[in-house]
Design an enzyme around this catalytic site. Sequence first.
Site, PDB file in Angstrom:
ATOM      1  N   SER A   1       0.664  -1.414   0.025  1.00  0.00           N
ATOM      2  CA  SER A   1      -0.142   0.025  -0.011  1.00  0.00           C
ATOM      3  C   SER A   1       0.807   1.224   0.078  1.00  0.00           C
ATOM      4  O   SER A   1       0.339   2.280  -0.319  1.00  0.00           O
ATOM      5  CB  SER A   1      -1.050   0.174   1.141  1.00  0.00           C
ATOM      6  OG  SER A   1      -0.077   0.043   2.424  1.00  0.00           O
TER       7      SER A   1
ATOM      8  N   HIS B   1      -5.338  -3.608  -2.107  1.00  0.00           N
ATOM      9  CA  HIS B   1      -5.058  -2.659  -3.074  1.00  0.00           C
ATOM     10  C   HIS B   1      -4.957  -3.222  -4.554  1.00  0.00           C
ATOM     11  O   HIS B   1      -4.597  -2.358  -5.359  1.00  0.00           O
ATOM     12  CB  HIS B   1      -3.798  -1.885  -2.779  1.00  0.00           C
ATOM     13  CG  HIS B   1      -3.896  -1.246  -1.661  1.00  0.00           C
ATOM     14  ND1 HIS B   1      -4.278   0.008  -1.451  1.00  0.00           N
ATOM     15  CD2 HIS B   1      -3.519  -1.581  -0.248  1.00  0.00           C
ATOM     16  CE1 HIS B   1      -4.414   0.406  -0.368  1.00  0.00           C
ATOM     17  NE2 HIS B   1      -4.109  -0.389   0.609  1.00  0.00           N
TER      18      HIS B   1
ATOM     19  N   LYS C   1     -11.944   0.351  -1.250  1.00  0.00           N
ATOM     20  CA  LYS C   1     -11.260   1.219  -1.980  1.00  0.00           C
ATOM     21  C   LYS C   1     -11.599   0.912  -3.329  1.00  0.00           C
ATOM     22  O   LYS C   1     -12.568   1.828  -4.027  1.00  0.00           O
ATOM     23  CB  LYS C   1      -9.689   0.374  -1.707  1.00  0.00           C
ATOM     24  CG  LYS C   1      -9.272   0.384  -0.584  1.00  0.00           C
ATOM     25  CD  LYS C   1      -7.774  -0.339  -0.330  1.00  0.00           C
ATOM     26  CE  LYS C   1      -7.119  -0.099   1.007  1.00  0.00           C
ATOM     27  NZ  LYS C   1      -8.271  -0.731   2.333  1.00  0.00           N
TER      28      LYS C   1
END
Length: 392
Positions: A181, A209, A240
């Site tokens: 990340s 991610h 996300k």
Amino acid sequence: MPTFDAELRAELDDIARAGLRRRLLPIETATDTEVEVEGARLVLLSSNNYLGLANHPALRGAACEAIGRYGSGTGSSRLIAGHSILHAAVEAKLAAFKGTEAALLFPSGYQANVGTITALVGRGDHVFSDELNHASIIDGCRLSRATTHVYRHCNLQALETALAGTPSGGRRLIVSDSVFSMDGDRAPLAELVTIAEHYHSVLMVDEAHATGVLGPHGAGLVDALGLGTRVPVQMGTLGKALGSAGAYVAGSHALVDVLVNRARSFIFTTGLPPASVAAAGAALDVVAAEPERRRALADNATHLRRGLAAQGFAVAGDTHIVPVLLGDNARTVAFAAALRRHGVLVHPIRPPTVPRGTARLRVTPIATHTRVHLDRALDAFAAVARELGGPR
């Protein structure tokens, strides 16, 4: 003797002197390519809303419909009365998305990692963790009471040495982010799979991610490399690229059943709200129908990375996360503040989130950013570098 409050203020002073004081910054608009902060319109380059779905009409519509049918909250743990047919349907959709038998929703990525690791290993077991793994993985390892072996970042030889030196007996769990990340690089997953199989270990991969972003279907790095059947524990987040909130763990029916029975962060918490669950389900549909979002995100990241490197900035990674390495805490904070004055919102990242001496600006474009947005940001970086005496 100082009062408790005075002790806390002194502690905050120490944090500030080290250049590590953090403050909350209220944003007055929805998360999008631009946001409003204290009346100023800023290009947002600090969000994990990678595909631009957090404000997508399909997600908003699904969330509102779910509230109308199921209410605003679940009211209890999923094992009591907080489990709905909506949860079950989206879990089935996530399993299909990941190519696994089953999936289980958690209220957050932190809870998913802590709950899964502590459910799978304990005293007498061994867990092997990349040194740059997310804090939730680190805490899960600590709380599990298994013997934890931290290996150097993406260093396969160090991992093998640790595995070879571990006495037999107990379960061995290898856990790694797929996309890191704060560094924007990728784990060597194909090699990790081979090592895990050779040493009779279980591999757990955190796709927080990568979910929605990587792979032919946006299912993550595991899918991009064709490793789905060889990675038994796959975790990812819904807050996300998928624009909602919460997280999931995907794997076999047996894995999910064990988590339902042993993952304390699942058992002893209220179920994920219906709006978040429905929005995540809608996001999966958008990811499938609009692959151009993934291409646009990759193009935007490449444009920013090349532009920043051309200005002399030290940039890292090879994904949609573009770290701009500045090193010094105070300089990084000053750079972020100056960027904000120039109309760009990028937050400074400092220890303990990253190792000491590696403070950085974590630049994250959104698929829906235009070249106008990105070039405004590049112009702002250049202007701030001139003001502060160079890019480093």
